[in-house]
Design a protein around this motif. Structure first.
Motif, mmCIF file in Angstrom:
data_model
loop_
_atom_site.group_PDB
_atom_site.id
_atom_site.type_symbol
_atom_site.label_atom_id
_atom_site.label_comp_id
_atom_site.label_asym_id
_atom_site.label_seq_id
_atom_site.Cartn_x
_atom_site.Cartn_y
_atom_site.Cartn_z
ATOM 1 N N ILE B 53 -32.891 77.133 72.780
ATOM 2 C CA ILE B 53 -34.002 76.583 71.753
ATOM 3 C C ILE B 53 -35.190 75.847 72.486
ATOM 4 O O ILE B 53 -36.372 76.240 72.369
ATOM 5 C CB ILE B 53 -33.368 75.305 70.899
ATOM 6 C CG1 ILE B 53 -32.375 75.982 70.125
ATOM 7 C CG2 ILE B 53 -34.579 74.773 70.305
ATOM 8 C CD1 ILE B 53 -31.707 74.983 68.891
ATOM 9 N N ALA B 56 -37.518 78.317 74.102
ATOM 10 C CA ALA B 56 -38.152 78.977 72.910
ATOM 11 C C ALA B 56 -39.466 78.141 72.327
ATOM 12 O O ALA B 56 -40.431 78.760 72.150
ATOM 13 C CB ALA B 56 -37.251 79.335 71.517
ATOM 14 N N TYR B 57 -39.018 76.997 72.242
ATOM 15 C CA TYR B 57 -40.399 75.935 71.623
ATOM 16 C C TYR B 57 -41.412 76.106 72.842
ATOM 17 O O TYR B 57 -42.586 76.245 72.504
ATOM 18 C CB TYR B 57 -39.731 74.634 71.616
ATOM 19 C CG TYR B 57 -38.989 74.300 70.510
ATOM 20 C CD1 TYR B 57 -38.816 75.299 69.479
ATOM 21 C CD2 TYR B 57 -38.301 73.151 70.124
ATOM 22 C CE1 TYR B 57 -37.844 74.957 68.442
ATOM 23 C CE2 TYR B 57 -37.612 72.925 68.959
ATOM 24 C CZ TYR B 57 -37.360 73.986 68.294
ATOM 25 O OH TYR B 57 -36.735 73.585 66.967
ATOM 26 N N ILE B 59 -42.005 78.474 75.142
ATOM 27 C CA ILE B 59 -42.847 79.628 74.755
ATOM 28 C C ILE B 59 -43.847 79.607 73.781
ATOM 29 O O ILE B 59 -45.005 80.188 73.703
ATOM 30 C CB ILE B 59 -41.903 80.917 74.881
ATOM 31 C CG1 ILE B 59 -40.929 80.846 76.087
ATOM 32 C CG2 ILE B 59 -42.517 82.060 74.535
ATOM 33 C CD1 ILE B 59 -39.842 81.817 76.429
ATOM 34 N N ALA B 60 -43.223 79.391 72.415
ATOM 35 C CA ALA B 60 -44.084 79.605 71.273
ATOM 36 C C ALA B 60 -45.196 78.460 71.378
ATOM 37 O O ALA B 60 -46.295 78.754 70.647
ATOM 38 C CB ALA B 60 -43.195 79.064 70.223
ATOM 39 N N GLY B 61 -45.173 77.434 72.167
ATOM 40 C CA GLY B 61 -46.197 76.337 72.349
ATOM 41 C C GLY B 61 -47.286 76.898 73.137
ATOM 42 O O GLY B 61 -48.209 76.179 73.419
ATOM 43 N N ALA B 64 -51.062 77.729 72.445
ATOM 44 C CA ALA B 64 -51.939 76.651 72.179
ATOM 45 C C ALA B 64 -52.295 75.967 73.353
ATOM 46 O O ALA B 64 -53.307 75.491 73.477
ATOM 47 C CB ALA B 64 -51.064 75.669 71.200
ATOM 48 N N ASP B 132 -46.909 71.887 70.752
ATOM 49 C CA ASP B 132 -47.510 72.264 69.574
ATOM 50 C C ASP B 132 -46.935 73.308 68.967
ATOM 51 O O ASP B 132 -47.120 74.414 68.942
ATOM 52 C CB ASP B 132 -48.906 72.507 70.239
ATOM 53 C CG ASP B 132 -49.882 72.640 68.956
ATOM 54 O OD1 ASP B 132 -49.476 72.255 67.839
ATOM 55 O OD2 ASP B 132 -51.020 72.902 69.139
ATOM 56 N N ILE B 133 -45.863 73.125 68.239
ATOM 57 C CA ILE B 133 -45.245 73.955 67.317
ATOM 58 C C ILE B 133 -45.016 73.564 65.948
ATOM 59 O O ILE B 133 -45.068 72.310 65.718
ATOM 60 C CB ILE B 133 -43.711 74.704 67.810
ATOM 61 C CG1 ILE B 133 -42.913 73.593 67.902
ATOM 62 C CG2 ILE B 133 -44.097 75.069 69.204
ATOM 63 C CD1 ILE B 133 -41.484 73.884 68.118
ATOM 64 N N ASP B 134 -44.877 74.471 65.211
ATOM 65 C CA ASP B 134 -44.737 74.272 63.654
ATOM 66 C C ASP B 134 -43.511 74.647 63.288
ATOM 67 O O ASP B 134 -43.157 75.679 63.363
ATOM 68 C CB ASP B 134 -45.808 74.814 62.845
ATOM 69 C CG ASP B 134 -45.426 75.219 61.408
ATOM 70 O OD1 ASP B 134 -45.055 74.081 60.880
ATOM 71 O OD2 ASP B 134 -45.937 76.131 60.922
ATOM 72 N N LEU B 135 -42.677 73.737 62.818
ATOM 73 C CA LEU B 135 -41.394 74.018 62.162
ATOM 74 C C LEU B 135 -41.458 74.479 60.869
ATOM 75 O O LEU B 135 -40.806 75.468 60.638
ATOM 76 C CB LEU B 135 -40.313 72.836 62.572
ATOM 77 C CG LEU B 135 -40.090 72.499 63.817
ATOM 78 C CD1 LEU B 135 -38.895 71.329 63.903
ATOM 79 C CD2 LEU B 135 -39.502 73.700 64.888
ATOM 80 N N ASP B 136 -41.887 73.927 60.208
ATOM 81 C CA ASP B 136 -42.181 74.128 58.766
ATOM 82 C C ASP B 136 -43.190 73.609 58.142
ATOM 83 O O ASP B 136 -43.362 72.321 58.031
ATOM 84 C CB ASP B 136 -40.699 73.638 58.153
ATOM 85 C CG ASP B 136 -40.678 74.272 56.579
ATOM 86 O OD1 ASP B 136 -41.973 74.518 55.874
ATOM 87 O OD2 ASP B 136 -39.751 74.174 56.132
ATOM 88 N N PRO B 137 -44.520 74.416 57.210
ATOM 89 C CA PRO B 137 -45.474 73.851 56.886
ATOM 90 C C PRO B 137 -45.257 72.685 55.887
ATOM 91 O O PRO B 137 -46.039 71.799 55.739
ATOM 92 C CB PRO B 137 -46.420 75.019 56.496
ATOM 93 C CG PRO B 137 -45.393 76.196 56.470
ATOM 94 C CD PRO B 137 -44.432 75.850 57.163
#
Lengths: 163, 306
Positions: B53, B56-57, B59-61, B64, B132-137
């Motif tokens: 996890i 993955a966070y 990479i996704a961040g 930004a 800077d990631i968004d788990l759920d808006p």
């Protein structure tokens, strides 16, 4: 054989990319507009290569999504299983729709998905989300031609490369 | 072109579209959800799979992060100079305040020693950055780059320079997840600074609004009143700014006044945040004796909304 492998790579990387897009940060104002990327990619592969997408795989992908998002375990699994079931049932029809009709079908699928999510969250005692909650399916519909044409094009190129 | 059928039967092959299988999977999902809702196995699973996890966070961040770095690289000289000057001023101001605070704190220390107070509340903090990631808006959660191996624990309050931001709800080995005070399922005990009125501020799901739904109608609350943490419940230390009252009206029943407040912390802008290291002493009724240590459990400050 080589073609098979390239296809598999495209298949796996599209799903991984969907997971990452799902986590991608956006400005506050754009947050409600984020489509359910995983669902779009899943719909594409279910329509085009149904041998690869079964309910079991949809279930596992959903579980992975839940673990990544840290929400209720099983929520996305439930949503994706329902989605995959509907797509696989109506696959023969969806497949020969023109893109704009497919987009409408995708809108219906995503709205249904939102309703399922709302039910799950209602049962776990969360408050009703705001009206912006319903924007994402529309954005998903608009994103569908993009996803469809992009993946279709990539697949066609992979096919053309092989003798 | 005909579909290329694989020679082998795949694990999840076609023919999977029978209604029976659908029912089986739906039941399975529901069972998992109910079990998870009751027992919270997701936390265990998440810390177990944190090896996957957390990258993955990161990479996704990354986009930004790259965008921020890019902006920094191409910022103009003038802009930088201006920012530098502003920061210098702010630093000077902060220094002055700090000096004054230091003097006060020293005096305080002396008085405390005089009063023989054993537990002085030295506030240890550690700096953390938001990933800077968004788990759920629709949920207000943030991901921090410090986790259990850096000493982060569930329940630690999260602050920025201007006020309380939220609290840690999950500590993975190297990252942690915090719930902001604006999350619709969050509630924080506050007092009105001017009058000392105690109440509870609920999150609304809007990043710039808190809700104080049940204030007695006769209570003295005005627009512009500052809200600070009351320290009741033992989760947040007392006296940190939470927000400022923006609007007061009667609620639907007419029995209570309902106020809306703006959070003091820059919930949507902060990049660096502080984690309070030492959890505040629980404030509750004094423990009757050494024999009953469990006699003073404090109510949990975060209660799900009905």
């Amino acid at each position: 054989m080589n073609r098979q492998r390239a296809q598999t790579w495209l298949y796996i990387s599209s799903i991984v990319l969907a997971f990452l897009l799902q986590l991608l940060p956006l400005p506050q104002a754009l947050l409600p507009f984020k489509p359910f990327w995983l669902a779009l990619v899943l719909i594409y592969w279910a329509i085009e290569v149904p041998e690869r997408i079964g309910l079991g795989l949809a279930f596992l992908l959903g579980l992975a999504g839940d673990v990544l998002a840290g929400e209720l375990l099983g929520e996305q699994a439930l949503r994706l299983v329902i989605l995959a079931f509907i797509v696989l049932r109506f696959r023969s029809r969806l497949r020969f729709f023109p893109v704009w009709q497919q987009s409408l079908a995708v809108l219906a699928l995503l709205l249904n998905d939102r309703v399922v999510q709302l039910m799950v969250r209602g049962f776990s005692g969360e408050p009703m989300p705001s009206a912006a909650y319903w924007i994402a399916p529309v954005i998903g519909m608009l994103a569908w031609p993009l996803v469809f044409l992009l993946l279709d094009d990539l697949r066609a190129r992979l096919r053309a490369q092989d003798p | 072109m005909a579909l290329a059928r694989p020679e082998k039967v795949q694990l999840f092959a076609e023919g999977a579209v029978s209604t029976l299988r659908l029912i089986v999977y739906l039941t399975l999902a529901m069972i998992i959800m109910v079990i998870d809702y009751r027992a919270g196995y997701l936390q265990a699973l998440r810390s177990f799979s944190s090896r996957v996890i957390e990258p993955a966070y990161r990479i996704a961040g990354f986009p930004a992060e790259a965008a921020r770095a890019g902006r920094l690289a191409i910022a103009t000289q003038q802009h930088l100079a201006e920012e530098n000057r502003e920061l210098r001023e702010a630093l000077l101001l902060a220094q002055v305040r700090l000096n004054r605070m230091a003097a006060l704190s020293e005096q305080n220390e002396r008085l405390k020693v005089l009063l023989d107070v054993q537990n002085n509340l030295g506030l240890g903090v550690r700096l953390a950055r938001l990933i800077d990631i968004d788990l759920d808006p629709f949920r207000h959660r943030v991901v921090l780059d410090a986790g259990a191996s850096q000493g982060v624990q569930v329940g630690q309050p999260l602050l920025d320079a201007t006020g309380i931001m939220g609290q840690v709800v999950e500590a993975l080995p190297n990252t942690s997840v915090a719930m902001l005070i604006s999350d619709p399922t969050h509630a924080i005990p506050v007092t009105v600074e001017r009058t000392g009125l105690r109440t509870i501020a609920y999150g609304t799901g809007a990043i710039d609004r808190l809700q104080l739904p049940n204030i007695p109608i006769s209570a003295d609350v005005k627009v512009g009143d500052r809200l600070v943490t009351s320290g009741l419940g033992g989760r947040f230390p007392a006296g940190f700014p939470v927000g400022e009252v923006r609007e007061i009206r009667n609620d639907e029943s007419g029995m209570f006044a309902a106020a809306t407040a703006r959070p003091a912390a820059a919930l949507d802008r902060s990049g660096d945040v502080l984690l309070l290291q030492d959890l505040p002493q629980p404030m509750g009724p004094p423990v009757p004796g050494e024999t009953a240590p469990a006699a003073a459990p404090t109510p949990a400050p975060v209660e799900p909304r009905p």
